[in-house]
Design a protein around this motif. Structure first.
Motif, short mmCIF file in Angstrom:
data_model
loop_
_atom_site.label_atom_id
_atom_site.label_comp_id
_atom_site.label_asym_id
_atom_site.label_seq_id
_atom_site.Cartn_x
_atom_site.Cartn_y
_atom_site.Cartn_z
N ALA A 1 16.73 -26.99 -39.01
CA ALA A 1 15.73 -28.22 -39.57
C ALA A 1 15.32 -29.16 -38.29
O ALA A 1 14.10 -29.41 -38.29
CB ALA A 1 16.30 -28.80 -40.56
N ARG A 2 16.19 -29.40 -37.22
CA ARG A 2 15.81 -29.97 -36.21
C ARG A 2 14.85 -29.32 -35.46
O ARG A 2 13.90 -29.91 -34.90
CB ARG A 2 16.94 -30.51 -35.64
N GLN A 3 14.96 -28.16 -35.22
CA GLN A 3 14.09 -27.38 -34.46
C GLN A 3 12.64 -27.32 -35.37
O GLN A 3 11.42 -27.35 -34.56
CB GLN A 3 14.58 -26.08 -34.35
N LEU A 4 12.58 -26.92 -36.31
CA LEU A 4 11.44 -27.27 -37.19
C LEU A 4 10.63 -28.37 -37.09
O LEU A 4 9.50 -28.49 -36.51
CB LEU A 4 11.57 -26.89 -38.64
N GLY A 5 11.22 -29.73 -37.18
CA GLY A 5 10.59 -30.96 -36.94
C GLY A 5 10.27 -31.07 -35.62
O GLY A 5 8.96 -31.77 -35.33
N GLY A 6 11.12 -30.74 -34.61
CA GLY A 6 10.49 -31.06 -33.22
C GLY A 6 9.45 -30.00 -32.79
O GLY A 6 8.42 -30.72 -32.18
N HIS A 7 9.59 -28.66 -33.36
CA HIS A 7 8.27 -27.90 -32.47
C HIS A 7 7.08 -28.28 -33.32
O HIS A 7 6.07 -28.31 -32.76
CB HIS A 7 8.84 -26.56 -33.14
N TRP A 8 7.13 -28.63 -34.68
CA TRP A 8 5.88 -28.91 -35.32
C TRP A 8 5.39 -30.28 -35.11
O TRP A 8 4.04 -30.46 -34.94
CB TRP A 8 6.17 -28.89 -36.87
N ALA A 9 6.22 -31.18 -34.59
CA ALA A 9 5.87 -32.55 -33.97
C ALA A 9 4.96 -32.19 -32.73
O ALA A 9 4.10 -32.83 -32.40
CB ALA A 9 6.77 -33.49 -33.48
N LYS A 10 5.27 -31.24 -31.84
CA LYS A 10 4.59 -31.04 -30.71
C LYS A 10 3.43 -30.27 -31.08
O LYS A 10 2.31 -30.68 -30.37
CB LYS A 10 5.43 -30.09 -29.86
N LEU A 11 3.34 -29.49 -32.02
CA LEU A 11 2.19 -28.84 -32.47
C LEU A 11 1.27 -29.63 -32.95
O LEU A 11 -0.28 -29.63 -32.74
CB LEU A 11 2.52 -27.59 -33.41
N SER A 12 1.59 -30.57 -33.86
CA SER A 12 0.61 -31.33 -34.45
C SER A 12 -0.17 -32.46 -33.45
O SER A 12 -1.11 -32.91 -33.91
CB SER A 12 1.29 -32.16 -35.59
N ASP A 13 0.57 -32.73 -32.65
CA ASP A 13 -0.14 -33.52 -31.38
C ASP A 13 -1.38 -32.95 -30.90
O ASP A 13 -2.24 -33.57 -30.46
CB ASP A 13 0.97 -33.95 -30.20
N LYS A 14 -1.34 -31.61 -30.79
CA LYS A 14 -2.63 -30.68 -30.31
C LYS A 14 -3.33 -29.94 -31.11
O LYS A 14 -4.48 -29.47 -30.99
CB LYS A 14 -2.00 -29.87 -29.18
N LEU A 15 -2.84 -29.60 -32.28
CA LEU A 15 -3.23 -28.59 -33.24
C LEU A 15 -3.27 -28.90 -34.67
O LEU A 15 -3.33 -27.94 -35.70
CB LEU A 15 -2.29 -27.38 -32.85
N ASP A 16 -3.19 -29.82 -35.31
CA ASP A 16 -3.04 -30.28 -36.67
C ASP A 16 -4.29 -29.79 -37.07
O ASP A 16 -5.59 -30.25 -37.14
CB ASP A 16 -2.74 -31.56 -37.01
N PRO A 17 -4.03 -28.62 -37.90
CA PRO A 17 -5.42 -28.03 -38.66
C PRO A 17 -6.18 -28.90 -39.60
O PRO A 17 -7.34 -28.49 -39.76
CB PRO A 17 -4.75 -26.59 -39.23
N SER A 18 -5.30 -29.69 -40.14
CA SER A 18 -6.00 -30.50 -41.25
C SER A 18 -5.11 -31.84 -41.11
O SER A 18 -3.86 -31.69 -41.05
CB SER A 18 -6.25 -29.93 -42.49
N PRO A 19 -5.65 -32.84 -41.74
CA PRO A 19 -4.80 -34.09 -41.74
C PRO A 19 -3.35 -33.78 -42.44
O PRO A 19 -3.58 -33.09 -43.61
CB PRO A 19 -5.65 -35.17 -42.48
N ASP A 20 -2.54 -33.97 -41.71
CA ASP A 20 -1.12 -34.11 -42.29
C ASP A 20 -0.21 -32.68 -42.53
O ASP A 20 0.60 -32.74 -43.00
CB ASP A 20 -0.83 -34.80 -43.50
#
Length: 193
Positions: free
Chosen positions: A21-40
């Protein structure tokens, strides 16, 4: 049963849930900084992983089982390693890899719910199943975003990370892919295909 009243498989899987769960949150936070495909879209996964960890702590503490700092720390390191390897990826590849993170957690939740049910801990099983359902919905939204990447094939193959390092990593990955393709073509010719 362990001294905490859990199956050994359940004990280990609950600790794994902290890490994943921590890995999911950390990885997705990094991805969302550069790659969020749509808001949120990715931010929802980050928020859900944080809430899951907050709710998990008192539930496992009731069994004398804790996941901080070692288990969650393992998730932090895994997330950092995933972030470094993402530098080689295209947008579509990075977003598709995000689906693997959440699918791992979903599968782990289902497994843990089955173990808790087998142990007749219906309250824990219900809580785990609730989280499985919630994350499945988020996974569906992310999968739809992955498929939507096909609407702009040129953008889909751009480097995930537009920094100098990200562009260099992407070029390296494309070069290695080209070499692999040439090797496979030669091997096919030798086999007479």
């Amino acid at each position: 049963m362990t001294g905490q009243g859990l199956f050994p498989a359940e004990h280990r899987a609950l600790r794994e849930l902290y890490a994943m769960a921590r890995q999911l949150g950390g990885h997705w936070a990094k991805l969302s900084d550069k790659l969020d495909p749509s808001p949120d879209v990715l931010a929802r996964g980050v928020d859900a992983s944080r809430q899951l960890l907050e709710e998990l702590a008192p539930r496992t503490a009731a069994y004398g089982l804790h996941g901080v700092p070692a288990a969650t720390g393992a998730g932090v390191w895994t997330s950092r390693l995933r972030g470094a390897s993402d530098l080689l990826l295209e947008r579509n590849q990075a977003l598709r890899s995000a689906t693997l993170d959440i699918q791992h957690v979903i599968t782990l939740l289902a497994y843990l719910a089955a173990l808790a049910t087998r142990r007749d801990d219906l309250a824990l099983a219900e809580w785990l199943s609730g989280w499985e359902t919630q994350l499945r919905e988020i996974a569906g939204v992310v999968q739809a975003a992955v498929v939507a990447e096909a609407e702009d094939p040129e953008r889909a193959v751009q480097p995930y990370d537009g920094s100098k390092l990200g562009r260099a990593g992407h070029k390296l990955q494309v070069g290695l892919g080209t070499l692999g393709e040439a090797y496979d073509s030669r091997a096919a010719k030798r086999r007479g295909e």
